[in-house]
Enzyme design. Structure first.
Site, PDB file in Angstrom:
ATOM      1  N   GLY A 286      -7.995 -18.805  25.604  1.00 23.01           N
ATOM      2  CA  GLY A 286      -7.798 -19.963  26.039  1.00 23.01           C
ATOM      3  C   GLY A 286      -8.624 -20.650  26.194  1.00 23.01           C
ATOM      4  O   GLY A 286     -10.020 -20.539  26.207  1.00 23.01           O
ATOM      5  N   GLY A 287      -8.821 -21.434  27.765  1.00 22.70           N
ATOM      6  CA  GLY A 287     -10.413 -22.219  27.594  1.00 22.70           C
ATOM      7  C   GLY A 287     -10.984 -21.314  28.221  1.00 22.70           C
ATOM      8  O   GLY A 287     -12.155 -21.505  28.289  1.00 22.70           O
ATOM      9  N   ASP A 288     -10.977 -20.661  29.222  1.00 31.00           N
ATOM     10  CA  ASP A 288     -11.844 -19.558  29.612  1.00 31.00           C
ATOM     11  C   ASP A 288     -11.131 -18.484  29.560  1.00 31.00           C
ATOM     12  O   ASP A 288     -11.204 -17.155  30.766  1.00 31.00           O
ATOM     13  CB  ASP A 288     -13.060 -20.031  31.026  1.00 31.00           C
ATOM     14  N   GLU A 289     -10.088 -18.258  28.674  1.00 30.88           N
ATOM     15  CA  GLU A 289      -9.695 -16.594  28.890  1.00 30.88           C
ATOM     16  C   GLU A 289     -10.018 -15.875  27.701  1.00 30.88           C
ATOM     17  O   GLU A 289     -10.490 -16.498  26.117  1.00 30.88           O
ATOM     18  CB  GLU A 289      -7.922 -16.625  28.588  1.00 30.88           C
TER      19      GLU A 289
ATOM     20  N   LEU B  69     -12.541 -15.845  33.634  1.00 27.91           N
ATOM     21  CA  LEU B  69     -12.871 -16.434  34.433  1.00 27.91           C
ATOM     22  C   LEU B  69     -12.735 -17.088  35.712  1.00 27.91           C
ATOM     23  O   LEU B  69     -12.576 -18.010  35.984  1.00 27.91           O
ATOM     24  CB  LEU B  69     -14.150 -17.613  34.006  1.00 27.91           C
TER      25      LEU B  69
END
Length: 200
Positions: A108-111, A68
Site C-alpha cells: 500500500g502507500g506506506d504499508e 509507517l
C-alpha cells in the site's frame, strides 16, 4: 550446396538469438509485474504468490505487517518527492534487516509486509522487528530537511495455524498492527495463538 548449408546455419543462429531475446523480454516483463516500481520491492501480487508457496511448502514462517507512523506529515509538509524518498529509504532498511530468502513487499502507500521464510521463533521475530522499528525511528535526510517517521508492526507466525491460511494470517497480522498503533505507535504487537494451541 555449401551456400545452402551456410544460409541454414545463419538462419538457425538468428532464430536462436531471437528466441533468447524473447525469453529475456518475457522474464523481464514477469519481473516487472511482480515489482513495486517506486521501491523495487515485491508488490502485493508477488507477496500473495510467495505466501501461498510458503504455505504449500509446509515450512514454518513469520509474517509481519508494517505501517509507517507520521508519514502523512512528511507528504503534507515537504511534498510527495520527500515522501517517495522516505519510502525508498524505508525499503532499503527492510532489505538490509532481512535475508535474501525473505520476501519484502510494499502492499500500500506506506504499508509493507515481510514474509520471513523458515523463521517461526517469536523471540527471533520480535528481535528483527525491534531492529526495524529502531532504525526507522532515526531521522531520514531529505536535502536540508530531516524527515521523522516511525513504524508500527503486527506479527503472526504460521505455527499458530492448523493449517495456515493466507487470508487469515494477513488479517491477523493486520489486527496486530492496529493494536500496535493503538498502543502508542513505534512498537510491535503479536497475534496471540488460539488458547488450545497456547496450552500445548
Amino acid at each position: 550446396l555449401l551456400y545452402v548449408v551456410e544460409a541454414k546455419s545463419a538462419v538457425t543462429e538468428e532464430l536462436r538469438g531471437l528466441t533468447l531475446r524473447l525469453q529475456g523480454a518475457k522474464t523481464q516483463a514477469e519481473e516487472q509485474a511482480l515489482t513495486d516500481t517506486l521501491t523495487g520491492l515485491r508488490n502485493r501480487r508477488a507477496l500473495d504468490l510467495a505466501l501461498q508457496t510458503a504455505i504449500d511448502g509446509a515450512s514454518p514462517f513469520g509474517l509481519m505487517h508494517l505501517d509507517l507512523d507520521f508519514f502523512k506529515a512528511v507528504n503534507d509538509t515537504l511534498g510527495h518527492a520527500a515522501g517517495d524518498h522516505v519510502l525508498r529509504m524505508v525499503a532499503g532498511v527492510l532489505v538490509e534487516e532481512t535475508r535474501r530468502s525473505d520476501v519484502v513487499a510494499r502492499v500500500g502507500g506506506d504499508e509493507f509486509v515481510i514474509l520471513l521464510n523458515g523463521t517461526a521463533d517469536p523471540i527471533r521475530l520480535e528481535q528483527i522487528a525491534g531492529r526495524i522499528i529502531q532504525r526507522l525511528s532515526e531521522p531520514i535526510a531529505f536535502g536540508p530537511h530531516r524527515c521523522r517517521i516511525a513504524a508500527s508492526v503486527g506479527l503472526t507466525v504460521s505455527t499458530f495455524y492448523t493449517p495456515p491460511v493466507a487470508a487469515i494470517m494477513l488479517e491477523d497480522a493486520d489486527r496486530a498492527l492496529y493494536a500496535a498503533k493503538h498502543a502508542g505507535r513505534a512498537c510491535l504487537r503479536s497475534h496471540a495463538p488460539p488458547p488450545d494451541l497456547a496450552r500445548m
